[in-house]
Structure formats: C-alpha cells, structure tokens
Motif scaffolding. Structure first.
Motif, short mmCIF file in Angstrom:
data_model
loop_
_atom_site.label_atom_id
_atom_site.label_comp_id
_atom_site.label_asym_id
_atom_site.label_seq_id
_atom_site.Cartn_x
_atom_site.Cartn_y
_atom_site.Cartn_z
N ASP A 45 0.85 -1.24 0.19
CA ASP A 45 0.06 0.15 0.06
C ASP A 45 0.87 1.25 0.19
O ASP A 45 0.11 2.53 0.06
CB ASP A 45 -0.96 -0.03 1.16
N VAL A 46 2.38 1.19 0.07
CA VAL A 46 3.06 2.43 -0.33
C VAL A 46 3.69 2.28 -1.49
O VAL A 46 3.92 3.02 -2.35
CB VAL A 46 4.09 2.43 1.10
N HIS A 47 4.36 0.98 -1.69
CA HIS A 47 5.45 0.93 -2.85
C HIS A 47 4.54 -0.10 -4.07
O HIS A 47 4.95 -0.16 -4.87
CB HIS A 47 6.69 0.24 -2.53
N PHE A 48 3.62 -0.88 -3.56
CA PHE A 48 2.80 -1.62 -4.41
C PHE A 48 1.39 -2.12 -3.76
O PHE A 48 1.22 -1.98 -2.66
CB PHE A 48 3.60 -3.16 -4.58
N LEU A 49 0.46 -2.09 -4.89
CA LEU A 49 -0.78 -2.39 -4.30
C LEU A 49 -1.02 -3.89 -4.11
O LEU A 49 -0.57 -4.65 -4.71
CB LEU A 49 -1.94 -1.94 -5.59
N PRO A 50 -1.94 -3.98 -2.92
CA PRO A 50 -1.92 -5.74 -2.40
C PRO A 50 -2.51 -6.37 -3.29
O PRO A 50 -2.48 -7.53 -3.05
CB PRO A 50 -2.98 -5.32 -1.05
N ASP A 51 -3.30 -5.92 -4.23
CA ASP A 51 -4.10 -6.87 -5.25
C ASP A 51 -3.31 -7.09 -6.59
O ASP A 51 -3.99 -7.72 -7.36
CB ASP A 51 -5.48 -6.28 -5.71
N ILE A 52 -2.21 -6.61 -6.77
CA ILE A 52 -1.56 -7.13 -7.91
C ILE A 52 -1.03 -8.55 -8.02
O ILE A 52 -0.95 -9.06 -7.00
CB ILE A 52 -0.28 -6.05 -8.61
N PRO A 53 -0.82 -8.95 -9.01
CA PRO A 53 -0.06 -10.58 -9.16
C PRO A 53 1.08 -10.56 -8.32
O PRO A 53 2.01 -9.81 -8.52
CB PRO A 53 -0.27 -10.71 -10.57
N ALA A 54 1.03 -11.35 -7.50
CA ALA A 54 2.18 -11.35 -6.63
C ALA A 54 3.59 -11.57 -7.07
O ALA A 54 4.76 -10.92 -6.43
CB ALA A 54 1.99 -12.59 -5.25
N GLU A 55 3.77 -12.10 -8.23
CA GLU A 55 5.13 -12.62 -8.82
C GLU A 55 5.58 -11.11 -9.18
O GLU A 55 6.80 -11.09 -9.39
CB GLU A 55 4.97 -13.50 -9.93
N TYR A 56 4.84 -9.93 -9.48
CA TYR A 56 5.23 -8.84 -10.08
C TYR A 56 5.88 -7.95 -8.76
O TYR A 56 6.87 -7.58 -9.08
CB TYR A 56 4.34 -7.81 -10.50
N ALA A 57 5.37 -8.14 -7.71
CA ALA A 57 6.13 -7.75 -6.36
C ALA A 57 7.34 -8.34 -6.15
O ALA A 57 8.44 -7.62 -5.85
CB ALA A 57 4.98 -7.83 -5.13
N GLY A 58 7.56 -9.52 -6.29
CA GLY A 58 8.76 -10.03 -6.10
C GLY A 58 9.64 -9.66 -7.00
O GLY A 58 10.99 -9.56 -6.65
#
Length: 332
Positions: A45-58
């Motif tokens: 919620d600061v650097h990434f939205l919680p509902d994006i596909p998780a692999e993108y966050a990693g």
C-alpha cells in the motif's frame, strides 16, 4: 533520515568505505574490485498495491536493487531476501512472490543466497544486494562538475502512467480494452522495471562523472546529484524524452504529460553527467544496449544563480511543479 543516520554517534565510516549518500555503499578491498552493497524495501500500500499479481511484487523488489547497482556502474553478484507478511496471508500468494524473486534472479543472473521471513501487520519485501565494479571505479553522485552535460537513458513517465492505470483498474481486469496495447506496455513499465545494468557499465567506461537511477522522479533525483556534488543544473524540458505509450493514452491517465515525465518516478532509467567531449562516445556505447542516451541539460556552478538546484526551462521560461518527485516519509 539519511542525514540523521550520518550524524549518529558511532556512524563514522572507515576510509576504505563509502556510506550514506549514494545508490549503494562501497567497500574497497586490498585485492580485487570494490564491492557494492545496497538494500531496499517495498511496503504494501506504499510501494505496491496489495491486489497485483504477487510475482510482480517479487520481481520488482529484486529489480530495483539491481538498478542501484547499475547507477554505480557495477554488476550484481548475489542477493538476500526478507519477507514480512500477516499470518493470514494466502500461501499461494507467498509462493507467487518467490516465483517473482526467482524470475528476476534468473534474468539478472544474480543468485539468491537465502534470507528471512517474519510475521507482521502488512507485507514488506526487502532485498539486500551485493555487487562489484570489476572494470571501473564506482560512479558516485558527487562527481558532477560545472560544464558537464546532463543526460538520461530511455524515456520517462511510463511507470507512472502504468501505476495510474493499475490504480484505476485495480485487479488488472482488462486494461487493453480501455487503453489498448500502449496501456499494457505502461503496466509492464511499472510492474517489471528493467535495470540499466549494461548501460551503467558502459557509461562508467565512457567517463561518467556522476550517476543516479531515477526512482523518486527525474527532477528530484537530479537534485540529489546537485546536493552531493555541490552544483546546480539547468534542464530543457522539451529535451526530456517522454514515453510514447504515455503520450498515446495521456488523456486518460494524466492532466500534464510533461509533469508526469519529470516528476513521476519509478522509471529506473539512469541520469548521468558527462564531460561534453565524452557525450558522443557515451551515446554510441549506450545505443549498443538498445536504448538511447539523450542530452537534456547542463551542470552549472552553484554560485552562478539563485533559486532551485534544478532549474527546468520550457521555451526559455522556468517551469514549476507542485513537488519534484516522491517525498519519503510523507508518502507522496
């Protein structure tokens, strides 16, 4: 915060090391090239939205650290990852994050050596990365000199355009229906940044005097170089290369394309200063990586004028922005 850490008792840095103030810390060795060390965190919620596909966050968590290494003219050697998540986090989501870590590690040819996990109130991904400068000395933020030219790799504004599409679409339902292929490419710019590692090394070899990766926003990050180098800069707004996909969907994602490009942030391109006679060689070297190097301004003596460290001109007139880029600890 960085200045507070610098002034803390016991924070003295040995002469063989370079600490706070650059994209990565530098550790000189008796034998072998200097080592680079960097660390970055991404908070839900600061650097990434919680509902994006998780692999993108990693993927992004690893890539942004590699971008810091790129800004020093180095290459990554290895990484450690830390993962904090609420107890109720879905196991499949966690597995997908690690898939993203693995994809980025493979693409960057950077082995993951291990890490840590913990339970916390929200998801926090932290990556610590080790790198080196085997061919040149590290390029610091403090080397810009009056008369140098200010240059950038790639194009700007795409990552912010992608973030705005993502915020409006949330679950990435079918943005191609509203934004077409340009919208999909903007999403990719935001979710899967491409660290300019080869370009950074070539710029170092071409004689770069200072360099930084553009994460907070172009104007803000050029300001960081000015602060460390004790100089000022003038940037010609119309010389800044703008992402063509942002321009294609501008009426849907921004009220001001130029402001988005200059202050939006997270493009993870490189901003670099060079002696004027080194630009042609540097541009040719960077072109070999498939991206352009564009001259956008000049470095000036700090005493040459009053006012902001970074002066942006459009048709000879100063351009003012509400803020130059991301402001840490204010979350905006």
């Amino acid at each position: 915060m960085a200045e507070r850490l610098r002034l803390m008792p016991g924070a003295e840095i040995p002469e063989t090391m370079l600490g706070i103030g650059d994209d990565a810390a530098v550790i000189e060795r008796r034998e072998g090239p200097p080592l680079l060390f960097t660390i970055d965190s991404m908070v839900e919620d600061v650097h990434f939205l919680p509902d994006i596909p998780a692999e993108y966050a990693g993927y992004k968590a690893l890539a942004i650290n590699a971008s810091d290494i790129a800004a020093m003219g180095g290459r990554p050697l290895a990484a450690l990852v830390s993962f904090v998540a609420p107890r109720q986090t879905d196991v499949e989501w966690l597995d997908a994050v690690y898939d993203g870590f693995a994809q980025a590690a493979s693409f960057l040819e950077t082995p993951l050596l291990g890490g840590d996990t913990a339970v916390g109130p929200r998801i926090v991904l932290t990556v610590a990365m080790l790198g080196s400068c085997p061919d040149t000395a590290p390029v610091l933020r403090s080397g810009a000199r009056p008369g140098d030219v200010v240059c950038v790799t790639g194009r700007f504004g795409g990552a912010t355009g992608g973030l705005r599409i993502l915020a409006m679409e949330r679950l990435i339902r079918k943005p191609e229906e509203d934004y077409g292929h340009p919208g999909l490419r903007l999403l990719d710019r935001h979710l899967k940044p491409q660290p300019r590692l080869e370009a950074g090394r070539r710029l170092a070899k071409a004689g770069a005097t200072a360099m930084i990766d553009v994460s907070d926003g172009l104007v803000a990050d050029l300001g960081h170089v000015c602060e460390r180098s004790g100089v000022k800069m003038t940037v010609e707004a119309m010389s800044v290369p703008i992402d063509v996909d942002l321009e294609a969907v501008a009426d849907k994602v921004t009220h001001n394309v130029l402001e988005t490009a200059l202050t939006g942030g997270e493009d993870f391109e490189l901003a670099v200063t060079l002696p004027p006679d080194a630009f042609k060689k540097a541009a040719a070297a960077v072109k070999g990586t498939g991206i352009p190097l564009t001259r956008i301004g000049v470095v000036e003596d700090a005493a040459s004028r009053e006012g902001d460290d970074v002066l942006v001109l459009q048709d000879g007139e100063p351009v003012r922005f509400a803020q130059p880029g991301w402001i840490h600890f204010e979350g905006k």
